[in-house]
Enzyme design. Structure first.
Site, PDB file in Angstrom:
ATOM      1  N   LYS A  82       0.196  21.296   2.157  1.00 57.09           N
ATOM      2  CA  LYS A  82      -0.710  20.147   2.257  1.00 57.09           C
ATOM      3  C   LYS A  82      -2.070  20.523   1.708  1.00 57.09           C
ATOM      4  CE  LYS A  82      -0.306  15.909   3.920  1.00 57.09           C
ATOM      5  NZ  LYS A  82       0.883  15.069   3.748  1.00 57.09           N
ATOM      6  N   GLY A 182      -0.678  -0.451  13.462  1.00 59.37           N
ATOM      7  CA  GLY A 182      -1.131  -0.127  12.114  1.00 59.37           C
ATOM      8  C   GLY A 182      -0.318  -0.864  11.067  1.00 59.37           C
ATOM      9  N   VAL A 183      -0.967  -1.755  10.311  1.00 58.97           N
ATOM     10  CA  VAL A 183      -0.251  -2.519   9.281  1.00 58.97           C
ATOM     11  C   VAL A 183      -0.908  -2.296   7.919  1.00 58.97           C
ATOM     12  CG1 VAL A 183       0.835  -4.254  10.733  1.00 58.97           C
ATOM     13  CG2 VAL A 183      -1.537  -4.591  10.017  1.00 58.97           C
ATOM     14  N   GLY A 184      -1.146  -1.028   7.607  1.00 56.15           N
ATOM     15  CA  GLY A 184      -1.603  -0.652   6.271  1.00 56.15           C
ATOM     16  C   GLY A 184      -0.446  -0.747   5.303  1.00 56.15           C
ATOM     17  N   VAL A 186       2.184   1.201   4.610  1.00 55.55           N
ATOM     18  CA  VAL A 186       3.512   1.465   5.169  1.00 55.55           C
ATOM     19  C   VAL A 186       3.844   0.451   6.257  1.00 55.55           C
ATOM     20  CG1 VAL A 186       4.968   3.112   6.399  1.00 55.55           C
ATOM     21  CG2 VAL A 186       3.422   3.922   4.615  1.00 55.55           C
TER      22      VAL A 186
END
Length: 364
Positions: A82, A182-184, A186
């Site tokens: 990462k 969370g509705v970003g 993805v």
């Protein structure tokens, strides 16, 4: 972890931790290489405003190790790593900054391959690609897979279905109640898949405008951010940032399944034990969210990127989740430990096979 880096590296058997800095562009950050037994370390390049440098280092280390297990469990011939750039992705990006990162990455000569992550975009990857070939997430016109968030959502969806089969007796999610935190990019695609399946969906996000748009498009219910994990639902799906399963949230959960796309959902491993004790089936995050990287890295296979092959590989996450549920039951361990065991067994077996191959090459 603060002040005990080598102790942490030794505990989880990391290979390398690199620091990079460029006064001219202002870039500073770290690259973690966890394990290269299966192949070159691969993982996204994250840009984030960390509270301090230790938080950035810990994030890179935890995420890099997670990538090793993600690829191993998914059957992908890559190791885990990462990159973390410390900075505000909204105000501190520049072409010079990402080209500087690309030059540093190129010095590692393929030991680490980077890709898109939180705070970075496909356009950023194009800029990095100007300085190094070791970039995996690229637009279609550059020979890449393009946008990968729909496939991260697809693997999360497949994990939900496998968990539903175990807990609810069917892998159909029609009329199943699901809360999505969370509705970003993805989370949006996951809500679409759930809506197409006929699930009963409730959503929450810190971006109220985004919640309104997604709710209107898919006819979902909405909840406040600080209430979404306390709803009485069959599936709770964390799709924002990590550490969402903690001492506080465990007292609020009223679900049968936790399955989401967020990384590092367990604040500590013991929280996975607590979920198991509560009878909540947990889909380990690096299994549930592996679809994006599975699809993205298809281009490394012989012949280059093949969309149909990539999608089929993502759909097999259902089988992986089913397998680790069986391991969990057979060995009386929580699913997060079963996922680690599945990955570690593959790394060990492939490592032994490569060692035998090297010995044979020496003899011949």
């Amino acid at each position: 972890m603060e002040g005990k880096i080598f102790e942490y590296l030794e505990k989880y058997n990391y290979e390398n931790l690199y620091f990079f800095n460029d006064n001219q562009t202002g870039i500073k950050g770290v690259i973690c290489i966890h394990d290269t037994t299966l192949g070159p370390a691969t993982g996204g390049c994250r840009m984030w405003t960390y509270a301090n440098e230790w938080d950035a280092i810990e994030d890179a280390l935890r995420l890099g190790r997670g990538m090793t297990y993600k690829y191993a469990a998914a059957g992908v011939e890559l190791g885990g790593g990462k990159a973390v750039i410390i900075g505000d992705p909204k105000t501190q990006k520049s072409e010079a900054l990402f080209r500087s990162f690309g030059r540093f990455l190129n010095r590692l000569n393929g030991t680490y391959i980077t890709g898109q992550d939180v705070g970075t975009t496909l356009r950023d990857m194009e800029t990095i690609r100007l300085e190094t070939p070791y970039v995996v997430t690229l637009p279609r016109e550059f020979g890449g897979a393009g946008e990968i968030s729909p496939y991260t959502a697809l693997s999360t969806f497949q994990s939900m279905k496998a968990c539903a089969k175990e807990k609810l007796g069917t892998d159909s999610l029609k009329d199943v109640s699901v809360s999505v935190q969370g509705v970003g990019s993805v989370g949006y695609h996951l809500v679409k898949l759930l809506a197409d399946e006929g699930a009963n969906i409730t959503i929450a996000d810190i971006d109220e405008k985004r919640v309104k748009e997604v709710s209107e498009e898919f006819h979902t219910r909405t909840a406040k951010v600080d209430e979404i994990d306390s709803l009485e639902v069959e599936i709770f799906s964390p799709c924002a940032l990590g550490k969402v399963i903690n001492d506080q949230s465990l007292t609020r959960l009223k679900c049968q399944i936790v399955a989401g796309s967020a990384n590092n959902q367990l604040t500590e491993e013991r929280h996975g034990d607590h979920l198991d004790e509560m009878g909540i089936l947990y889909a380990p995050d690096y299994i549930a969210n592996s679809g994006g990287t599975i699809f993205d890295t298809d281009r490394i296979k012989p012949g280059g990127f093949n969309q149909e092959r990539g999608i089929n590989s993502v759909k097999r996450v259902y089988e992986t989740m089913t397998e680790l549920i069986a391991i969990s039951k057979n060995e009386s361990i929580p699913t997060y430990k079963a996922a680690d065991l599945l990955a570690e067994r593959r790394i060990s077996s492939v490592g032994k096979a490569k060692q035998l191959r090297r010995q044979f090459d020496v003899l011949t």
